[in-house]
Design a protein around this motif. Structure first.
Motif, PDB file in Angstrom:
ATOM      1  N   ARG A 165       0.839  -1.265   0.094  1.00  0.00           N
ATOM      2  CA  ARG A 165      -0.097   0.054  -0.038  1.00  0.00           C
ATOM      3  C   ARG A 165       0.885   1.392   0.035  1.00  0.00           C
ATOM      4  O   ARG A 165       1.762   1.226   0.645  1.00  0.00           O
ATOM      5  CB  ARG A 165      -0.854   0.062   1.319  1.00  0.00           C
ATOM      6  CG  ARG A 165      -2.171  -1.161   1.104  1.00  0.00           C
ATOM      7  CD  ARG A 165      -2.771  -1.224   2.463  1.00  0.00           C
ATOM      8  NE  ARG A 165      -3.735  -2.085   2.600  1.00  0.00           N
ATOM      9  CZ  ARG A 165      -3.514  -3.497   2.810  1.00  0.00           C
ATOM     10  NH1 ARG A 165      -2.318  -4.067   2.831  1.00  0.00           N
ATOM     11  NH2 ARG A 165      -4.819  -4.455   2.650  1.00  0.00           N
ATOM     12  N   LEU A 166       0.308   2.323  -0.559  1.00  0.00           N
ATOM     13  CA  LEU A 166       1.144   3.504  -0.728  1.00  0.00           C
ATOM     14  C   LEU A 166       0.119   4.803  -0.792  1.00  0.00           C
ATOM     15  O   LEU A 166      -0.900   4.364  -1.565  1.00  0.00           O
ATOM     16  CB  LEU A 166       2.146   3.794  -1.923  1.00  0.00           C
ATOM     17  CG  LEU A 166       2.479   4.909  -2.206  1.00  0.00           C
ATOM     18  CD1 LEU A 166       3.982   5.119  -1.680  1.00  0.00           C
ATOM     19  CD2 LEU A 166       2.575   5.480  -3.569  1.00  0.00           C
ATOM     20  N   THR A 179      -6.436   4.636 -11.668  1.00  0.00           N
ATOM     21  CA  THR A 179      -5.653   5.759 -11.574  1.00  0.00           C
ATOM     22  C   THR A 179      -4.232   5.246 -10.687  1.00  0.00           C
ATOM     23  O   THR A 179      -3.265   5.882 -11.024  1.00  0.00           O
ATOM     24  CB  THR A 179      -6.491   6.661 -10.637  1.00  0.00           C
ATOM     25  OG1 THR A 179      -7.753   6.777 -11.237  1.00  0.00           O
ATOM     26  CG2 THR A 179      -5.863   7.959 -10.336  1.00  0.00           C
ATOM     27  N   TYR A 191       1.858   4.287 -11.178  1.00  0.00           N
ATOM     28  CA  TYR A 191       3.130   3.325 -11.086  1.00  0.00           C
ATOM     29  C   TYR A 191       3.627   3.233 -12.549  1.00  0.00           C
ATOM     30  O   TYR A 191       4.635   3.224 -12.517  1.00  0.00           O
ATOM     31  CB  TYR A 191       2.577   2.035 -10.662  1.00  0.00           C
ATOM     32  CG  TYR A 191       2.217   1.948  -8.992  1.00  0.00           C
ATOM     33  CD1 TYR A 191       3.088   2.315  -8.106  1.00  0.00           C
ATOM     34  CD2 TYR A 191       0.932   1.597  -8.756  1.00  0.00           C
ATOM     35  CE1 TYR A 191       2.953   2.310  -6.882  1.00  0.00           C
ATOM     36  CE2 TYR A 191       0.672   1.595  -7.200  1.00  0.00           C
ATOM     37  CZ  TYR A 191       1.571   2.062  -6.448  1.00  0.00           C
ATOM     38  OH  TYR A 191       1.273   1.884  -5.098  1.00  0.00           O
ATOM     39  N   HIS A 196       3.490   5.879 -14.796  1.00  0.00           N
ATOM     40  CA  HIS A 196       4.289   7.026 -14.676  1.00  0.00           C
ATOM     41  C   HIS A 196       5.785   6.831 -14.253  1.00  0.00           C
ATOM     42  O   HIS A 196       6.621   7.623 -14.588  1.00  0.00           O
ATOM     43  CB  HIS A 196       3.731   8.114 -13.949  1.00  0.00           C
ATOM     44  CG  HIS A 196       4.078   9.635 -14.156  1.00  0.00           C
ATOM     45  ND1 HIS A 196       3.883  10.137 -15.393  1.00  0.00           N
ATOM     46  CD2 HIS A 196       4.757  10.356 -13.344  1.00  0.00           C
ATOM     47  CE1 HIS A 196       4.180  11.447 -15.007  1.00  0.00           C
ATOM     48  NE2 HIS A 196       5.192  11.368 -13.836  1.00  0.00           N
TER      49      HIS A 196
END
Ligand SMILES: CC(C)(COP(=O)(O)OP(=O)(O)OC[C@H]1O[C@@H](n2cnc3c(N)ncnc32)[C@H](O)[C@@H]1OP(=O)(O)O)[C@@H](O)C(=O)NCCC(=O)NCCS
Length: 169
Positions: free
Chosen positions: A93-94, A135, A140, A142
């Motif tokens: 998770r981030l 999204t 990620y 990117h």
């Protein structure tokens, strides 16, 4: 580690995280109620970014994982040993607080997670992430992650590639 006004440190049980709000309820619930138990059981580790004013501005979790060779493209697997899978680090998770979005903190947390994984004594071939929606997947992508062959919501970045990207920043 320090990133402008933010300090990134391992989460300690004494830290009050009840006010954290990243705008995604399951992530808020996990961070405020569950991550402490997971740390105690050695299911995950968790790192937080604390703003100089004391707010928790973001967090991420890391855990050991593996990635099946069949989920990677042949240009990578031809350079790997013929094992069914290779070791990986899962960025479970981030999240960044809604109050601190768009200031580069998500990218700084990701760079910190990759740097820790590269510096760890236990080797891992790649970082894996589970994108909870399109999204998140775009965030990620990117940053250089690619979808696995098996599941477009599971993305990976070879840590050797991450090292090259980080060295240019
Ligand atoms: C995704 C998230 C972590 C991004 O955090 P942030 O601090 O706002 O992002 P940053 O300011 O660090 O953005 C860094 C770069 O990523 C880009 N970016 C941010 N979100 C993006 C998205 N959803 N898609 C594509 N690019 C994105 C930014 O444009 C910026 O690009 P640049 O460096 O080329 O200028 C944050 O929006 C968040 O917590 N979302 C809710 C939880 C979530 O979806 N987590 C991820 C999956 S578990």
């Amino acid at each position: 580690m320090k990133s402008s006004k933010f300090f990134i440190t391992a989460l300690e049980s004494s830290v009050d995280r009840s006010d954290f709000d990243c705008g995604v309820e399951p992530l808020n619930r996990y961070f405020t109620t569950q991550v402490g138990q997971d740390i105690k059981r050695r299911i995950t580790s968790c790192f937080i970014a604390t703003h100089s004013d004391g707010d928790i501005a973001g967090f991420y979790t890391l855990a050991a994982a593996s990635i099946a060779l069949k989920d990677l493209p042949s240009n990578l697997t031809k350079k790997l040993p013929r094992y069914p899978s290779v070791p990986a680090v899962r960025l479970g998770r981030l999240a960044v607080s809604v109050s601190y979005r768009g200031r580069g903190l998500g990218a700084a947390l990701l760079a910190d997670a990759l740097t820790r994984s590269l510096q760890a004594d236990i080797a891992a071939y790649a970082m894996l992430v589970n994108a909870k929606d399109e999204t998140a997947a775009k965030f990620y992508e990117h940053h250089g992650f690619m979808a696995t062959k098996e599941d477009p919501d599971i993305l990976y970045l070879p840590l050797a590639t991450a090292k090259q990207i980080l060295s240019k920043q």
